[in-house]
Scaffold this motif. Sequence first.
Motif, PDB file in Angstrom:
ATOM      1  N   LEU A 186       0.824  -1.207   0.000  1.00  0.00           N
ATOM      2  CA  LEU A 186       0.000   0.000   0.000  1.00  0.00           C
ATOM      3  C   LEU A 186       0.860   1.261   0.000  1.00  0.00           C
ATOM      4  O   LEU A 186       0.595   2.224  -0.739  1.00  0.00           O
ATOM      5  CB  LEU A 186      -0.930  -0.003   1.215  1.00  0.00           C
ATOM      6  N   LYS A 187       1.906   1.254   0.816  1.00  0.00           N
ATOM      7  CA  LYS A 187       2.779   2.430   0.900  1.00  0.00           C
ATOM      8  C   LYS A 187       3.586   2.615  -0.381  1.00  0.00           C
ATOM      9  O   LYS A 187       3.840   3.756  -0.803  1.00  0.00           O
ATOM     10  CB  LYS A 187       3.698   2.302   2.110  1.00  0.00           C
ATOM     11  N   HIS A 188       3.966   1.505  -0.989  1.00  0.00           N
ATOM     12  CA  HIS A 188       4.683   1.596  -2.263  1.00  0.00           C
ATOM     13  C   HIS A 188       3.796   2.260  -3.316  1.00  0.00           C
ATOM     14  O   HIS A 188       4.253   3.122  -4.087  1.00  0.00           O
ATOM     15  CB  HIS A 188       5.101   0.201  -2.737  1.00  0.00           C
ATOM     16  N   GLY A 189       2.522   1.859  -3.343  1.00  0.00           N
ATOM     17  CA  GLY A 189       1.590   2.472  -4.280  1.00  0.00           C
ATOM     18  C   GLY A 189       1.394   3.954  -4.002  1.00  0.00           C
ATOM     19  O   GLY A 189       1.343   4.777  -4.923  1.00  0.00           O
ATOM     20  N   ALA A 190       1.291   4.290  -2.705  1.00  0.00           N
ATOM     21  CA  ALA A 190       1.105   5.694  -2.333  1.00  0.00           C
ATOM     22  C   ALA A 190       2.310   6.529  -2.735  1.00  0.00           C
ATOM     23  O   ALA A 190       2.176   7.681  -3.176  1.00  0.00           O
ATOM     24  CB  ALA A 190       0.849   5.795  -0.832  1.00  0.00           C
ATOM     25  N   ASP A 191       3.507   5.952  -2.604  1.00  0.00           N
ATOM     26  CA  ASP A 191       4.735   6.672  -2.941  1.00  0.00           C
ATOM     27  C   ASP A 191       4.818   7.018  -4.429  1.00  0.00           C
ATOM     28  O   ASP A 191       5.441   8.014  -4.807  1.00  0.00           O
ATOM     29  CB  ASP A 191       5.962   5.850  -2.531  1.00  0.00           C
ATOM     30  N   ARG A 192       4.196   6.196  -5.259  1.00  0.00           N
ATOM     31  CA  ARG A 192       4.214   6.485  -6.698  1.00  0.00           C
ATOM     32  C   ARG A 192       2.977   7.270  -7.136  1.00  0.00           C
ATOM     33  O   ARG A 192       2.720   7.432  -8.336  1.00  0.00           O
ATOM     34  CB  ARG A 192       4.352   5.195  -7.508  1.00  0.00           C
ATOM     35  N   GLY A 193       2.218   7.753  -6.149  1.00  0.00           N
ATOM     36  CA  GLY A 193       1.096   8.627  -6.451  1.00  0.00           C
ATOM     37  C   GLY A 193      -0.268   7.983  -6.477  1.00  0.00           C
ATOM     38  O   GLY A 193      -1.262   8.633  -6.823  1.00  0.00           O
ATOM     39  N   LYS A 194      -0.362   6.703  -6.106  1.00  0.00           N
ATOM     40  CA  LYS A 194      -1.639   6.005  -6.128  1.00  0.00           C
ATOM     41  C   LYS A 194      -2.522   6.504  -4.984  1.00  0.00           C
ATOM     42  O   LYS A 194      -2.072   6.601  -3.843  1.00  0.00           O
ATOM     43  CB  LYS A 194      -1.414   4.498  -6.001  1.00  0.00           C
ATOM     44  N   LYS A 195      -3.774   6.830  -5.289  1.00  0.00           N
ATOM     45  CA  LYS A 195      -4.667   7.440  -4.310  1.00  0.00           C
ATOM     46  C   LYS A 195      -5.672   6.467  -3.697  1.00  0.00           C
ATOM     47  O   LYS A 195      -6.361   6.815  -2.732  1.00  0.00           O
ATOM     48  CB  LYS A 195      -5.442   8.595  -4.971  1.00  0.00           C
ATOM     49  N   HIS A 196      -5.800   5.268  -4.253  1.00  0.00           N
ATOM     50  CA  HIS A 196      -6.785   4.319  -3.754  1.00  0.00           C
ATOM     51  C   HIS A 196      -6.268   2.896  -3.945  1.00  0.00           C
ATOM     52  O   HIS A 196      -5.354   2.658  -4.754  1.00  0.00           O
ATOM     53  CB  HIS A 196      -8.107   4.480  -4.502  1.00  0.00           C
ATOM     54  N   SER A 197      -6.835   1.944  -3.214  1.00  0.00           N
ATOM     55  CA  SER A 197      -6.444   0.547  -3.341  1.00  0.00           C
ATOM     56  C   SER A 197      -7.630  -0.361  -3.019  1.00  0.00           C
ATOM     57  O   SER A 197      -8.534   0.018  -2.271  1.00  0.00           O
ATOM     58  CB  SER A 197      -5.287   0.202  -2.389  1.00  0.00           C
ATOM     59  N   ILE A 198      -7.600  -1.555  -3.597  1.00  0.00           N
ATOM     60  CA  ILE A 198      -8.601  -2.585  -3.313  1.00  0.00           C
ATOM     61  C   ILE A 198      -7.877  -3.816  -2.782  1.00  0.00           C
ATOM     62  O   ILE A 198      -6.923  -4.303  -3.406  1.00  0.00           O
ATOM     63  CB  ILE A 198      -9.392  -2.989  -4.573  1.00  0.00           C
ATOM     64  N   ILE A 199      -8.303  -4.299  -1.637  1.00  0.00           N
ATOM     65  CA  ILE A 199      -7.758  -5.534  -1.064  1.00  0.00           C
ATOM     66  C   ILE A 199      -8.887  -6.555  -0.984  1.00  0.00           C
ATOM     67  O   ILE A 199      -9.950  -6.269  -0.414  1.00  0.00           O
ATOM     68  CB  ILE A 199      -7.176  -5.288   0.344  1.00  0.00           C
ATOM     69  N   ILE A 200      -8.687  -7.725  -1.557  1.00  0.00           N
ATOM     70  CA  ILE A 200      -9.687  -8.797  -1.544  1.00  0.00           C
ATOM     71  C   ILE A 200      -9.316  -9.802  -0.457  1.00  0.00           C
ATOM     72  O   ILE A 200      -8.174 -10.274  -0.401  1.00  0.00           O
ATOM     73  CB  ILE A 200      -9.774  -9.516  -2.899  1.00  0.00           C
ATOM     74  N   VAL A 201     -10.275 -10.136   0.382  1.00  0.00           N
ATOM     75  CA  VAL A 201     -10.054 -11.073   1.482  1.00  0.00           C
ATOM     76  C   VAL A 201     -11.009 -12.257   1.345  1.00  0.00           C
ATOM     77  O   VAL A 201     -12.231 -12.062   1.326  1.00  0.00           O
ATOM     78  CB  VAL A 201     -10.272 -10.393   2.852  1.00  0.00           C
ATOM     79  N   ALA A 202     -10.481 -13.473   1.252  1.00  0.00           N
ATOM     80  CA  ALA A 202     -11.327 -14.671   1.289  1.00  0.00           C
ATOM     81  C   ALA A 202     -11.784 -14.895   2.723  1.00  0.00           C
ATOM     82  O   ALA A 202     -11.010 -14.718   3.669  1.00  0.00           O
ATOM     83  CB  ALA A 202     -10.551 -15.884   0.784  1.00  0.00           C
ATOM     84  N   GLU A 203     -13.050 -15.267   2.908  1.00  0.00           N
ATOM     85  CA  GLU A 203     -13.596 -15.400   4.258  1.00  0.00           C
ATOM     86  C   GLU A 203     -12.826 -16.411   5.106  1.00  0.00           C
ATOM     87  O   GLU A 203     -12.820 -16.316   6.335  1.00  0.00           O
ATOM     88  CB  GLU A 203     -15.070 -15.805   4.200  1.00  0.00           C
ATOM     89  N   GLY A 204     -12.145 -17.360   4.469  1.00  0.00           N
ATOM     90  CA  GLY A 204     -11.373 -18.352   5.213  1.00  0.00           C
ATOM     91  C   GLY A 204     -10.132 -17.783   5.871  1.00  0.00           C
ATOM     92  O   GLY A 204      -9.545 -18.405   6.761  1.00  0.00           O
ATOM     93  N   VAL A 205      -9.720 -16.581   5.442  1.00  0.00           N
ATOM     94  CA  VAL A 205      -8.544 -15.927   6.030  1.00  0.00           C
ATOM     95  C   VAL A 205      -8.900 -15.264   7.352  1.00  0.00           C
ATOM     96  O   VAL A 205      -8.124 -15.276   8.317  1.00  0.00           O
ATOM     97  CB  VAL A 205      -7.963 -14.889   5.052  1.00  0.00           C
ATOM     98  N   GLY A 206     -10.075 -14.670   7.404  1.00  0.00           N
ATOM     99  CA  GLY A 206     -10.496 -13.952   8.598  1.00  0.00           C
ATOM    100  C   GLY A 206     -11.460 -12.846   8.259  1.00  0.00           C
ATOM    101  O   GLY A 206     -11.893 -12.702   7.099  1.00  0.00           O
ATOM    102  N   SER A 207     -11.816 -12.050   9.238  1.00  0.00           N
ATOM    103  CA  SER A 207     -12.790 -10.981   9.056  1.00  0.00           C
ATOM    104  C   SER A 207     -12.169  -9.770   8.365  1.00  0.00           C
ATOM    105  O   SER A 207     -11.107  -9.288   8.772  1.00  0.00           O
ATOM    106  CB  SER A 207     -13.347 -10.559  10.423  1.00  0.00           C
ATOM    107  N   ALA A 208     -12.841  -9.287   7.340  1.00  0.00           N
ATOM    108  CA  ALA A 208     -12.372  -8.081   6.655  1.00  0.00           C
ATOM    109  C   ALA A 208     -12.413  -6.877   7.591  1.00  0.00           C
ATOM    110  O   ALA A 208     -11.606  -5.954   7.456  1.00  0.00           O
ATOM    111  CB  ALA A 208     -13.231  -7.823   5.424  1.00  0.00           C
ATOM    112  N   VAL A 209     -13.340  -6.886   8.529  1.00  0.00           N
ATOM    113  CA  VAL A 209     -13.439  -5.786   9.494  1.00  0.00           C
ATOM    114  C   VAL A 209     -12.171  -5.707  10.338  1.00  0.00           C
ATOM    115  O   VAL A 209     -11.574  -4.631  10.508  1.00  0.00           O
ATOM    116  CB  VAL A 209     -14.674  -5.966  10.394  1.00  0.00           C
ATOM    117  N   ASP A 210     -11.726  -6.861  10.840  1.00  0.00           N
ATOM    118  CA  ASP A 210     -10.503  -6.885  11.654  1.00  0.00           C
ATOM    119  C   ASP A 210      -9.278  -6.507  10.834  1.00  0.00           C
ATOM    120  O   ASP A 210      -8.428  -5.728  11.291  1.00  0.00           O
ATOM    121  CB  ASP A 210     -10.314  -8.284  12.259  1.00  0.00           C
ATOM    122  N   ILE A 211      -9.208  -7.040   9.633  1.00  0.00           N
ATOM    123  CA  ILE A 211      -8.062  -6.742   8.776  1.00  0.00           C
ATOM    124  C   ILE A 211      -8.053  -5.262   8.406  1.00  0.00           C
ATOM    125  O   ILE A 211      -7.002  -4.608   8.393  1.00  0.00           O
ATOM    126  CB  ILE A 211      -8.098  -7.627   7.515  1.00  0.00           C
TER     127      ILE A 211
END
Length: 319
Positions: free
Chosen positions: A205-230
């Motif tokens: 995320l920080k690497h993207g921000a450093d090159r000027g990226k203003k937004h990001s999408i992270i996909i979480v499979a439910e088997g990994v854990g709660s997206a709220v916690d992450i």
Amino acid sequence: MKRIAVLTSGGDAPGMNAAIRAVVRNGIYHGLHVFGVYRGYTGLIQGDFKELSVGSVGDVIQRGGTILYSARCDEFRTEEGRQQAVEQLRKHQIDGLITIGGDGTFQGAKKLTELGFPTIGVPGTIDNDINGTDYTIGFDTAINTVIDAIDRIRDTATSHERTYIVEVMGRDAGDIALLAGLAGGAESILIPEVNSSLEEIVARLKHGADRGKKHSIIIVAEGVGSAVDIGRQVQKATGFETRITVLGHVQRGGTPTAFDRVLASRMGAKAVDLLLSGKKDMMVAIRNNEVLGIDFDEASGQKHHLDLSNHHLASILSI
């Protein structure tokens, strides 16, 4: 073999109706009487059978869900429950059964074959977590539903310069998250099959921000854990404004894609062919675009393996 039955069990998946249609019409084409069993193994135990005609499955190929309904059945997990199911099949003079569903459905189907009743399974689950087949019915529709959601969320993420954590289904399998994430251009994809540390996610995320990226999408499979916690952990570690979207059961419904309609039609018809050829204790699978039958032991006795080369590719393309 003169009379066969078909049921759907477990979670519904787009394309199940197309598979039911194929079973009914291919069965009737070959001179069989085809019966629908309503509400899965519960209906099997209760004797909720109804003979289906060609017209019974008209105008269903485009419908999501299952016209035969589905239900969980703890009673079928018992020896007594399974004996009652076989008694009902004998009572209705059914010679073979086709079950459409996922791993739990196939475990039940295998128990029926152990009791001497010919049973063929058709893999219908959005999770794509059945071993021995390249695809399961409903998976393609589900990932297209997720991709559509990702595209819409990205519009908002871009407008407000935010990081979005999107949680998708898949139980213990990362297939939906991985392919939808790859197709949707997600910056990070978290799946059960790959250990991803918070430090790695933050660094990307920080690497993207450093090159000027203003937004990001992270996909979480439910088997990994709660997206709220992450999401909370990511926001705390980066300071980036973060929002959570849990797609939930919207991934199960909807009009099946052309791919799922064709796959379901081929698999449903093949299941009838297998019964007519004297096969039992088998699941229909597709491998390298060939539809064939494989032993239930291979389908339900071994763990499904995800092609992790796509995860590596997604990591490269999202730099």
